[in-house]
Design an enzyme around this catalytic site. Structure first.
Site, PDB file in Angstrom:
ATOM      1  N   HIS A   1      48.047  42.949  32.156  1.00 64.98           N
ATOM      2  CA  HIS A   1      49.467  42.912  32.509  1.00 64.98           C
ATOM      3  C   HIS A   1      50.201  43.506  31.312  1.00 64.98           C
ATOM      4  CE1 HIS A   1      47.751  39.348  34.581  1.00 64.98           C
ATOM      5  NE2 HIS A   1      48.623  39.609  35.536  1.00 64.98           N
TER       6      HIS A   1
ATOM      7  N   ASP B   1      50.679  41.068  28.593  1.00 62.04           N
ATOM      8  CA  ASP B   1      49.496  40.587  27.838  1.00 62.04           C
ATOM      9  C   ASP B   1      49.306  41.461  26.616  1.00 62.04           C
ATOM     10  OD1 ASP B   1      48.911  39.278  30.252  1.00 62.04           O
ATOM     11  OD2 ASP B   1      47.339  40.722  30.785  1.00 62.04           O
TER      12      ASP B   1
ATOM     13  N   GLU C   1      46.679  42.360  45.659  1.00 64.88           N
ATOM     14  CA  GLU C   1      45.733  41.248  45.519  1.00 64.88           C
ATOM     15  C   GLU C   1      46.239  40.057  46.333  1.00 64.88           C
ATOM     16  OE1 GLU C   1      44.454  40.461  41.477  1.00 64.88           O
ATOM     17  OE2 GLU C   1      44.359  38.325  41.914  1.00 64.88           O
TER      18      GLU C   1
ATOM     19  N   GLU D   1      40.081  38.524  45.406  1.00 66.21           N
ATOM     20  CA  GLU D   1      39.667  37.532  44.405  1.00 66.21           C
ATOM     21  C   GLU D   1      38.999  36.358  45.116  1.00 66.21           C
ATOM     22  OE1 GLU D   1      42.231  36.722  41.122  1.00 66.21           O
ATOM     23  OE2 GLU D   1      41.706  34.593  41.095  1.00 66.21           O
TER      24      GLU D   1
ATOM     25  N   HIS E   1      40.992  33.183  45.441  1.00 64.32           N
ATOM     26  CA  HIS E   1      42.133  33.306  46.356  1.00 64.32           C
ATOM     27  C   HIS E   1      41.658  33.223  47.806  1.00 64.32           C
ATOM     28  CE1 HIS E   1      44.651  35.714  43.175  1.00 64.32           C
ATOM     29  NE2 HIS E   1      44.249  34.543  42.745  1.00 64.32           N
TER      30      HIS E   1
ATOM     31  N   ASP F   1      38.363  40.752  42.069  1.00 61.05           N
ATOM     32  CA  ASP F   1      38.565  39.869  40.922  1.00 61.05           C
ATOM     33  C   ASP F   1      37.465  38.823  41.000  1.00 61.05           C
ATOM     34  OD1 ASP F   1      40.583  41.149  39.651  1.00 61.05           O
ATOM     35  OD2 ASP F   1      42.049  39.524  39.806  1.00 61.05           O
TER      36      ASP F   1
ATOM     37  N   ASP G   1      43.798  27.324  41.812  1.00 62.12           N
ATOM     38  CA  ASP G   1      43.112  28.510  41.336  1.00 62.12           C
ATOM     39  C   ASP G   1      42.492  28.230  39.960  1.00 62.12           C
ATOM     40  OD1 ASP G   1      42.448  31.158  41.385  1.00 62.12           O
ATOM     41  OD2 ASP G   1      44.456  31.909  40.940  1.00 62.12           O
TER      42      ASP G   1
ATOM     43  N   ASP H   1      39.946  29.710  38.535  1.00 59.88           N
ATOM     44  CA  ASP H   1      39.499  30.928  37.822  1.00 59.88           C
ATOM     45  C   ASP H   1      38.250  30.703  36.980  1.00 59.88           C
ATOM     46  OD1 ASP H   1      41.469  32.570  38.863  1.00 59.88           O
ATOM     47  OD2 ASP H   1      42.796  32.410  37.133  1.00 59.88           O
TER      48      ASP H   1
ATOM     49  N   ASP I   1      38.469  38.006  36.454  1.00 56.33           N
ATOM     50  CA  ASP I   1      39.704  37.223  36.368  1.00 56.33           C
ATOM     51  C   ASP I   1      39.263  35.771  36.246  1.00 56.33           C
ATOM     52  OD1 ASP I   1      42.207  36.243  36.412  1.00 56.33           O
ATOM     53  OD2 ASP I   1      42.802  37.098  38.333  1.00 56.33           O
TER      54      ASP I   1
END
Ligand code: XUL
Ligand code: CO
Length: 441
Positions: free
Chosen positions: A102, A105, A233, A269, A272, A297, A308, A310, A340
């Site tokens: 991003h 980031d 996404e 993802e 997700h 992802d 989520d 991750d 991710d």
């Protein structure tokens, strides 16, 4: 080349085969081995997530960070540059050819958009320097349109035109940066593009505004020569109660309605998919069936938790089913496997980050090997072909070719009188057992 002390205890990770007990070795990911006509490195297109790997410090709703990611930096900009050095060192040590980011980031936000852009440019220069030494490219870039309070009601679906304009300007800059860094693709994850209550929301207006937003971005990216595609996404909820890009089927309908289906693909993802009440494989299969499979992802959720998480993907059954879909799609045309994923809050050392990546990369490399074995074994493909065989001849063939009319089908059915005899078992348990045979024998 190692320029930072951060990953000093992480060695260069090599393939040592399935029997090795060395934790800093790959058992299944052999970057230079040829599979499907490409090296494994090129086939899997592994990608590092900048946000989880170099920024997230383990902070959660109940507690502060557990991981020290200050990289010994003097100030904010020094920190951003140290992250670049650490990130490139990490990618080189683990043979990771891509990263995703991003905008925020990479560099901190300034007081104005202009200041933020300048800070970003400064960090981009540092990345370009590192790219001369280490072969790591951008799989996709994206703008963070969900963290700053100005985006509390959305960005491309914000009810406030000033916010919409600001978000579009941020995307413009991020597309430029992505291309400057040799990026292939540009991604939209609808962070706060959704709603909390319909008492204050005009869904139709917000979705039309979103379409205008994506169309402007698409036109600009194409004008600058983005080599790949744009990704959306899907995610059904979190942070908003209802996210507009709920799942792949929803996104496909939106793309078709707004004539965006040629330039956009989905980035699926795993976590997700399960939040949407689907399996990871379902989302991949829907994307493939509609010609919009783009990228992945790679992570996994915890089915006992409704959010989520991750987590790094380690479930080989899931990675195998995923790679079966990727094989059927003919591999990645534009995308890859972006982790991710973040190490658990209790796995707080820099070495844990490397061990997490090794676990995820090996899980997908093994999944790819098993998917190839399944295809070569042929049992599942044969069962699938047999299931639809009645559409290869006779009345079935006439239906598929469009020759049969509704009257023809009535005549056929009346002549038959009853068709229960044509129905065969789905043999689900047999197929699951066959899958276990290939996985574990
Ligand atoms: C959030 C998520 C994001 C996107 C990029 O759930 O997955 O990190 O991948 O914005
Ligand atoms: Co994601």
């Amino acid at each position: 080349m190692s320029t930072t002390q951060f990953f000093k205890n992480v060695p260069y990770v090599k393939y040592e085969g399935p029997k090795t007990r060395n934790p800093f070795a790959f058992r299944y990911y052999n970057p230079d081995e040829i599979v499907e006509g490409k090296t494994m490195k090129e086939y899997l297109n592994f990608s590092l997530s900048w946000w989880h790997t170099l920024c997230a410090d383990g902070t959660d709703m109940f507690g502060r960070g557990t991981m020290h990611k200050d990289f010994g930096a003097k100030d904010e900009m020094d920190l951003a540059k140290k992250k670049v050095q650490a990130g490139f060192e990490f990618m080189e040590k683990l043979s990771i050819p891509y990263f995703c980011f991003h905008d925020r980031d990479l560099a901190p936000e300034g007081k104005t958009l202009g200041e933020s852009n300048e800070k970003l440019d400064e960090v981009v220069e540092e990345i370009l320097k590192q790219q001369k030494k280490v072969d790591a490219k951008v799989l996709w870039g994206t703008a963070n349109l969900f963290n700053h309070p100005r985006y509390m009601h959305g960005a491309g679906t914000s009810p406030f035109a000033d916010v919409y304009a600001f978000a579009m300007a941020q995307v413009k800059k991020c597309i430029e940066v992505t291309i400057k860094l040799g990026g292939r693709n540009y991604l939209f994850w609808g962070g706060r593009e959704g709603y909390e209550t319909l008492l204050n929301t005009d869904i139709g207006f917000e979705l039309d505004n979103m379409a205008r937003f994506l169309t402007m971005a698409r036109d600009y990216g194409r004008k600058l020569g983005l080599p790949g595609v744009f990704f959306i996404e899907p995610k059904p909820k979190e942070p908003t109660k209802h996210q507009y890009d709920f799942d792949t089927a929803t996104v496909y309908g939106f793309l078709l309605k707004n004539h965006l289906e040629k330039d956009f693909r989905v980035n699926i993802e795993a976590n997700h998919a399960t939040l949407a009440g689907h399996t990871f494989q379902h989302e991949l299969a829907v994307a493939r069936a509609n010609g919009i499979f783009g990228s992945i992802d790679a992570n996994q959720g915890d089915l006992l938790l409704g959010w989520d998480t991750d987590q790094f993907p380690t479930n080989v059954y899931e990675t195998t089913l995923c790679m079966c879909e990727v094989l059927k799609a003919g591999g990645f045309q534009y995308g890859g496997l972006n982790f991710d994923a973040k190490a658990r809050r209790g796995s707080f050392t820099p070495e844990d980050i490397a061990l997490s990546y090794i676990a995820g990369m090996d899980a997908f490399a093994l999944g790819l090997r098993k998917a190839i074995e399944l295809r070569e074994d042929g049992v599942l493909d044969k069962a699938l072909a047999d299931r639809y065989a009645s559409f290869q001849t006779g009345i079935g063939k006439d239906i598929v070719s469009g020759k049969a009319t509704i009257e023809d089908l009535e005549k056929y059915a009346l002549e038959k009188g009853e068709v229960l005899d044509s129905v065969k078992s789905g043999r689900q348990e047999y197929l699951e057992n066959e899958m276990n045979r290939v996985l574990f024998s």
